[in-house]
Design a protein around this motif. Structure first.
Motif, short mmCIF file in Angstrom:
data_model
loop_
_atom_site.label_atom_id
_atom_site.label_comp_id
_atom_site.label_asym_id
_atom_site.label_seq_id
_atom_site.Cartn_x
_atom_site.Cartn_y
_atom_site.Cartn_z
N LEU A 13 0.85 -1.04 0.01
CA LEU A 13 -0.07 -0.14 -0.10
C LEU A 13 1.00 1.23 -0.16
O LEU A 13 0.54 2.18 -0.73
CB LEU A 13 -0.96 -0.01 1.23
CG LEU A 13 -1.99 -0.99 0.93
CD1 LEU A 13 -2.80 -1.27 2.55
CD2 LEU A 13 -2.90 -0.46 0.14
N PHE A 14 1.88 1.37 0.89
CA PHE A 14 2.74 2.36 0.78
C PHE A 14 3.61 2.77 -0.33
O PHE A 14 3.55 3.72 -0.85
CB PHE A 14 3.92 2.16 2.01
CG PHE A 14 4.83 2.90 2.41
CD1 PHE A 14 4.49 4.73 2.36
CD2 PHE A 14 6.15 2.84 2.47
CE1 PHE A 14 5.27 5.45 2.80
CE2 PHE A 14 7.11 3.89 2.81
CZ PHE A 14 6.51 5.15 3.01
N GLY A 15 3.94 1.60 -1.04
CA GLY A 15 4.76 1.62 -2.31
C GLY A 15 3.71 2.08 -3.20
O GLY A 15 4.10 2.82 -4.15
N SER A 16 2.67 1.68 -3.48
CA SER A 16 1.52 2.08 -4.44
C SER A 16 1.40 3.55 -4.23
O SER A 16 1.09 4.37 -5.26
CB SER A 16 0.30 1.41 -4.15
OG SER A 16 0.25 -0.25 -4.23
N GLY A 17 1.12 3.84 -2.97
CA GLY A 17 0.88 5.30 -2.77
C GLY A 17 1.95 6.32 -3.20
O GLY A 17 1.66 7.15 -3.73
N LEU A 18 3.08 5.95 -2.89
CA LEU A 18 4.25 6.56 -3.32
C LEU A 18 4.48 6.96 -4.88
O LEU A 18 4.62 7.84 -5.23
CB LEU A 18 5.64 6.15 -2.80
CG LEU A 18 5.80 6.29 -1.09
CD1 LEU A 18 6.78 5.33 -0.51
CD2 LEU A 18 6.18 7.65 -0.63
N PHE A 19 4.06 5.81 -5.43
CA PHE A 19 4.10 5.63 -7.09
C PHE A 19 2.99 6.18 -7.60
O PHE A 19 3.30 7.44 -8.26
CB PHE A 19 4.07 4.07 -7.45
CG PHE A 19 3.93 3.96 -8.98
CD1 PHE A 19 4.96 4.08 -9.75
CD2 PHE A 19 2.80 3.82 -9.66
CE1 PHE A 19 5.12 3.97 -11.11
CE2 PHE A 19 2.63 3.85 -11.04
CZ PHE A 19 4.04 3.82 -11.67
N LEU A 20 1.94 6.31 -7.07
CA LEU A 20 0.69 6.90 -7.92
C LEU A 20 0.70 8.38 -7.53
O LEU A 20 0.44 9.49 -8.31
CB LEU A 20 -0.67 6.45 -7.27
CG LEU A 20 -0.84 5.01 -7.75
CD1 LEU A 20 -2.26 4.39 -7.21
CD2 LEU A 20 -1.01 4.78 -9.06
N GLY B 57 7.33 -5.20 -0.24
CA GLY B 57 5.98 -4.67 -0.98
C GLY B 57 6.08 -3.43 -1.56
O GLY B 57 5.52 -3.19 -2.42
N VAL B 58 7.11 -2.59 -0.85
CA VAL B 58 7.16 -1.09 -1.08
C VAL B 58 7.98 -1.12 -2.34
O VAL B 58 7.52 -0.25 -3.42
CB VAL B 58 8.10 -0.28 -0.18
CG1 VAL B 58 8.32 1.12 -0.78
CG2 VAL B 58 7.50 -0.13 1.27
N ALA B 59 8.84 -2.00 -2.87
CA ALA B 59 9.58 -2.13 -4.17
C ALA B 59 8.69 -2.92 -5.17
O ALA B 59 8.90 -2.16 -6.24
CB ALA B 59 10.97 -2.57 -3.63
N LEU B 60 8.15 -3.65 -4.73
CA LEU B 60 7.30 -4.68 -5.81
C LEU B 60 5.91 -3.74 -6.60
O LEU B 60 6.05 -3.80 -7.82
CB LEU B 60 6.94 -5.87 -5.02
CG LEU B 60 6.84 -6.96 -5.80
CD1 LEU B 60 7.93 -7.43 -6.48
CD2 LEU B 60 6.29 -8.40 -5.06
N MET B 61 5.32 -3.01 -5.68
CA MET B 61 3.97 -2.60 -6.13
C MET B 61 4.26 -1.47 -7.35
O MET B 61 3.45 -1.70 -8.18
CB MET B 61 3.11 -2.03 -5.09
CG MET B 61 2.13 -3.04 -4.31
SD MET B 61 1.31 -4.15 -5.46
CE MET B 61 0.25 -3.01 -6.18
N PRO B 62 5.12 -0.63 -7.24
CA PRO B 62 5.48 0.25 -8.15
C PRO B 62 5.83 -0.37 -9.67
O PRO B 62 5.31 -0.02 -10.71
CB PRO B 62 6.57 1.18 -7.72
CG PRO B 62 6.43 1.27 -6.27
CD PRO B 62 5.96 -0.35 -6.16
#
Lengths: 145, 141
Positions: A13-20, B57-62
């Motif tokens: 969730l954190f990574g998705s948020g940082l990306f989006l 998880g932080v690295a994978l989702m992007p």
């Protein structure tokens, strides 16, 4: 086991948020810090948006004894403003402005940041490795009260 | 881009939801510098797998989301001297202050922590000064 699955989900969730949110774009971060240039307000929306669910979570925390996994919940926040907090935040801010990167987005951009990101990551990890010795030094510099 | 603030808000809500899941699920404060730093200096050895999976998880989702978006770029500088200096400052600074944008900013301020507000105020002012000095005065970024 459960706590490991939760960690992966929370990280996702954190990574998705940082990306989006665009926070892995160093130009947007520096654009927000650059109040004398072409100011970019995006970071304020990211921070504001993030604080809504987080504030709700803190309210829920006050009504619970343990976390879902049975782990203890964090103690109430310390209010001690010491030299480490001030010096550390000044150093961090300078580095943040200089490269437009902070620790979370550095990890989030690992798959597309290119070699420059790995240079930054290596330096950041080195800084984290030497920090404990500096921490001890700053502690000694302040006489016990 | 005019739509940027909406994406900022959506992304922010996801970041905060991640922090909420980590707090109420595992009883931990979601601070990126603390999670990484504990692995680097050995202070988080007992929770190494939990920390590693979080970062995975932080690295994978992007990487998973990337194919659905065009033109995503980090705009990172190619001046390695700047990157090394900035990386060292971020690494040392966040560990001395015991938190960064996620720990002191998102998690700290949302619980009205004095330390969170002080740290966030200082690193934003220092970051703004950094951009003024390095961009507008020295012209290195």
């Amino acid at each position: 086991m459960l706590r490991h699955i939760i960690a992966l989900i929370a990280g996702g969730l954190f990574g998705s948020g940082l990306f989006l949110s665009g926070m892995t774009n160093t130009a947007k971060v520096q654009g927000w810090l650059d109040v004398f240039g072409d100011w970019d307000p995006t970071l304020a929306f990211v921070m504001g948006g993030a604080m809504i669910p987080m504030a709700l979570a803190w309210l829920v925390r006050n009504r619970r004894v343990t976390a879902l996994t049975g782990a203890p919940l964090p103690p109430p926040a310390s209010s001690e403003i010491d030299r480490k907090l001030v010096v550390g935040s000044v150093l961090f801010g300078m580095g943040w402005g200089l490269a437009g990167l902070c620790p979370g987005p550095t990890i989030a951009a690992l798959s597309y940041g290119g070699p420059g990101l790995y240079v930054f990551l290596a330096a950041m990890l080195t800084g984290m490795l030497v920090a404990p010795s500096l921490r001890a030094r700053l502690d000694r510099a302040v006489p016990a009260e | 881009m005019p739509m940027d603030w909406i994406w900022g808000l959506i992304g922010g809500l996801l970041i905060g939801t991640g922090g909420a899941v980590y707090l109420l699920g595992n009883g931990k404060i979601m601070g990126a510098s603390g999670i990484i730093g504990g692995l680097v200096d050995g202070s988080g050895r007992a929770t190494a797998l939990e920390r590693t999976l979080f970062l995975l998880g932080v690295a994978l989702m992007p990487a998973v989301l990337m194919p659905f978006f065009q033109g995503v770029t980090t705009n990172i500088t190619d001046d390695y001297l700047v990157l090394v200096a900035a990386g060292l400052l971020v690494g040392v600074g966040t560990r001395l202050a015991n938190g960064c944008t996620s720990g002191h900013g998102v998690c700290g301020m949302s619980r009205l922590s004095i330390r969170g507000f002080v740290a966030t105020g200082i690193y934003i002012v220092a970051g703004g000064l950094g951009v003024v000095i390095f961009r507008h005065i020295l012209g290195v970024i």
